[in-house]
Design an enzyme around this catalytic site. Sequence first.
Site, mmCIF file in Angstrom:
data_model
loop_
_atom_site.group_PDB
_atom_site.id
_atom_site.type_symbol
_atom_site.label_atom_id
_atom_site.label_comp_id
_atom_site.label_asym_id
_atom_site.label_seq_id
_atom_site.Cartn_x
_atom_site.Cartn_y
_atom_site.Cartn_z
ATOM 1 N N GLY A 1 0.482 -0.962 -0.579
ATOM 2 C CA GLY A 1 0.248 0.104 0.461
ATOM 3 C C GLY A 1 0.978 1.309 0.009
ATOM 4 C CB CYS A 2 0.445 4.753 -1.002
ATOM 5 S SG CYS A 2 -1.580 4.675 -0.608
ATOM 6 C CE1 TYR A 3 -1.090 8.432 3.901
ATOM 7 C CE2 TYR A 3 -2.860 7.055 3.694
ATOM 8 C CZ TYR A 3 -2.641 7.919 3.721
ATOM 9 O OH TYR A 3 -3.443 8.833 3.426
#
Lengths: 330, 330, 330, 330
Positions: free
Chosen positions: D143-145
Amino acid sequence: VIRVGVVGASGFSGAVAARLLAVHPHFELVFATSDKKKGEPVEDQLGVPTRLRFEPNGAAPDLDADCVMLATSAEVSADLAPKLLGQKKRVIDLSGAFRLEKPADYTRWYKLDHPAPELLASAHYGLPEVTGAPKGELVANPGCYPTAAILAIAPLVKAGLIESEGIIVDAKSGVTGAGRKATEDFSFAEIDEDLRAYKILSHQHTPEIARFAKVKLTFTAHLLPIRRGILSTAYARPRGKIEDIRACLSDTYAKTPFVKAKKPEEVRIAAVAGTNHCLVGAAADEDVVVIVSAIDNLVKGAAGQAVQNLNLWYGVDEGAGLLGLHRVLP
Amino acid sequence: VIRVGVVGASGFSGAVAARLLAVHPHFELVFATSDKKKGEPVEDQLGVPTRLRFEPNGAAPDLDADCVMLATSAEVSADLAPKLLGQKKRVIDLSGAFRLEKPADYTRWYKLDHPAPELLASAHYGLPEVTGAPKGELVANPGCYPTAAILAIAPLVKAGLIESEGIIVDAKSGVTGAGRKATEDFSFAEIDEDLRAYKILSHQHTPEIARFAKVKLTFTAHLLPIRRGILSTAYARPRGKIEDIRACLSDTYAKTPFVKAKKPEEVRIAAVAGTNHCLVGAAADEDVVVIVSAIDNLVKGAAGQAVQNLNLWYGVDEGAGLLGLHRVLP
Amino acid sequence: VIRVGVVGASGFSGAVAARLLAVHPHFELVFATSDKKKGEPVEDQLGVPTRLRFEPNGAAPDLDADCVMLATSAEVSADLAPKLLGQKKRVIDLSGAFRLEKPADYTRWYKLDHPAPELLASAHYGLPEVTGAPKGELVANPGCYPTAAILAIAPLVKAGLIESEGIIVDAKSGVTGAGRKATEDFSFAEIDEDLRAYKILSHQHTPEIARFAKVKLTFTAHLLPIRRGILSTAYARPRGKIEDIRACLSDTYAKTPFVKAKKPEEVRIAAVAGTNHCLVGAAADEDVVVIVSAIDNLVKGAAGQAVQNLNLWYGVDEGAGLLGLHRVLP
Amino acid sequence: VIRVGVVGASGFSGAVAARLLAVHPHFELVFATSDKKKGEPVEDQLGVPTRLRFEPNGAAPDLDADCVMLATSAEVSADLAPKLLGQKKRVIDLSGAFRLEKPADYTRWYKLDHPAPELLASAHYGLPEVTGAPKGELVANPGCYPTAAILAIAPLVKAGLIESEGIIVDAKSGVTGAGRKATEDFSFAEIDEDLRAYKILSHQHTPEIARFAKVKLTFTAHLLPIRRGILSTAYARPRGKIEDIRACLSDTYAKTPFVKAKKPEEVRIAAVAGTNHCLVGAAADEDVVVIVSAIDNLVKGAAGQAVQNLNLWYGVDEGAGLLGLHRVLP
């Protein structure tokens, strides 16, 4: 491989140009100059591997290259170009120093007493879709507003489909069009959520559009609260039918890799920002033709068009190093 | 009518303060100073009718007023305040010059050899919801980050519902928090579409929050690509239940005109920008309490809070001239 | 005190109107309707104290008031206005439902079969600087683009200083001009860093400008990546000298509280956003007159102008509740 | 040449992935699916020449490819992956469907009754700088975070230089992190000039960071008014000296092509937006370590990292098709 140097490589246009050259399949970036960053690794700015360090701008004539790209002010370009040409280097200039016809134009529009007027006649104006592949040793790369405006107007004037007098070009540009600025006027707090017109009836891109679109026009520039991109809305009186006007734009650009005719409501900055593309689209009624065009001011309006000119000048594929550019809008 | 002058009235906070005073029902704006605009009509900046012209900052001690508001740097405020107090004028200072306890704090955090250390003990820190109505002749108006952080934390510390050590305050501010800037760092092209942290572990608002929230904390400031507003996200270890934490915030602020407890996801800058309001909201599990708060940095974080302090100091309605402010978000 | 209700009070214009009325010295907000928020406390939205709760829109005819402001679509306004007028309530309508002359105009530009054509002749078009104080029982409050364009053009047409045919109005608006939107087209990711023209040659504000500026024109609307504000750039052929053109604008607006003549480069959205002000400025050469004007689309372009109309209609001070509005730009 | 298809190619991540693959030197984009755009030319979206037309998502198992990239929701990915793996195609999934350890994690954080729990153990978590080159047939792309947070924290935890409990990750993301949205909440008027926290203490990326950084943490996500990019500010208690902490980050990433250690104030979104780079930087005192990291959420946080994984999985140069990406900031 063709060896290209960039003078003024830490400004907005110069930085984009240096990066395009650093990853180009046919060109090699052999030097990059910047007085502000001299001595610093060029890699830190580009984000792509290179062993170069920034040289001072004044060192440009001492550095070896086949071709030099000038991303400098008109004053600096007008001074450097003759020296470099004298060394048998090709020169492509991103400033306005070689785009107008007569020294008097420079006095009026640039407040510049042109130091090399003898070069004005031989400079090639490098707007490939209108003026073809570069010839000679000196290319005047078009301005950002003129690129957007001329691509919209010139084919219709040439085809006799619009009147060439009384043209209005109402153009809107992101802030990078003005170069790096350390003034309160260009501070975030002054630009954000604002819009204003500037240099009304006195913008130096006016005669450039007039010359290459072959029109008499009123040009107004506006400062948008965005980073990159120009939208130009041009108005002209029709001499033909809307069907013929649309067909003219479609046919003119059908086989060009970067310019595309669209419906005018589909022409928008977000569709071209980050790329070398230009979109154009027209609407008309019996009184008026409205032609909307959009480009990225730093790519098709500056560094990307310069690389496109290099591609054509050196006979490699017109889209090399440019067709893979990603849009800013996902 | 109480006669108030503003020193530094062309900066962001000073400009908002001057406008608030110019339309206030109980105060009269009697002078506005600005070295940059001296001689210009104040009306041009305010957009509200007034016959005043900007005076130079240095003229402040020569101008008549009941109270002087200093929207100047800490250095200038520390120099001017004693002079004005000596003339029996009340002084409210929007800089950090009178917010800390000891001269040594100024050496460390402000790099300032404080010229009036004798005033530090008597200055009233004007955060009305925490410190009440001003007393004495000198009010230190709180900083923008401290206003957001202390309103979120102080009630919970006081009630023993969170640990007072190990607090993290991660705050994000619009660019006007830094004042008017004519640098490339604050240019639109550098701020737009960006976020960065700055002055990590060294921001001068850290000891101010520590002092008035009575905590030991780590504070980080971030620069948002917006004009106005602060969102502060604070983290603490819980000593009580989430129900008690929420009730503490609700009860503390139930009767205050400007601070409101909300669900933490409803706390946002757009809900307060343009107003003197502050929203606070908390969430918690067994390990952590998260308290989010939002203010307009120029209103509740500066000029609006200064007017709120004046209202209380002079015994008029706390919301006078402030409750009618419109949100920027429609 | 005059008792005013707002229908459609959770839309952008309606929300601003409700807040202006809630803190107005001479009017009382007696009801606010919103189908979306029915039953919710109006205070939560306004940020100013009131005991009202949102009523459903359909309840409007059942609610007592001296005057009803309609911040609804043209369809809803055209339906509600006759009912309310039949109850002897004054009506001020912020939609386009009563701005055009003939039912056929509504068929063409609004795709609306007008249900109350008999009201068109008696509606007063409420642009105070051009049409004066309201008369009668029904006010058609001007559109946002027409307000900006007519204030720029109408005085020059009336004075015979520009040709009334061949006018170009190139206008740019923030997104709130389109009302609240829950579509991908109006999502942040589609609007941010973009600009595009829309409804080219077909925007419904075209005939409104033509009617009240008494011109034949081409109008183009563009969507700016900002919240609030319109900048209009108008082009006309001169029939007088630039000195006379500038004097005409200065003289026309010298005594108006909200419209000011400036140099055209000083006309900008940030100078008026948040206020009821309009700035206008002109430049000219022998071929063209360029007139730039700026307003906040939700204030002078909608709710603020509606309050200005109410002030004049009910004979209170024209600036009441409006002159103290703060600019969004500090 | 390896033949890759993209499912969900009109969403933000899928669109970036399709473009990266379309101009990649070692991969060929063999299909792109999108229910919204089925039948349309893929070239119109990509801006690069291709003869493909969008297929419906459901056709994915019927389309030939060596590897399929899923840019779909966790529900769709969990359903499609087993089918594709059963056809002996490699699968790389950009959703969260295969990133967590246990079915119960999906029930809690994704409200998903996982239909293919047997695949969870064998999925390779593809964060190359931490987990190396992909193994097996199924890659769970991070995921991005988590990408931003784990790259900041994991090396320090592994080296024992920070406590692994009590970590705070305060992260801020541009709007494209949430995917294409047609809701009022994500409209320009709601996001512009705003900041808010969301899913406080309940964001589904929390367990993913915990699992792969091997920490116990509090995670807060905030919605920035920008298009692209994440800045993560992490807080931990130190177990080592700041010199060792800085050296650990520098050494860990010295030879990676995409992650670079910098001073924490140099870590900013604008330096990485548009690229596959990540910047990390740390500051510390005796009480706390602050680690700031920045990525483009759609590139290093999604599609670019997926291509990096493909490069490593298929044994081509790790930077192929990625190192030439241009920054959005000139």
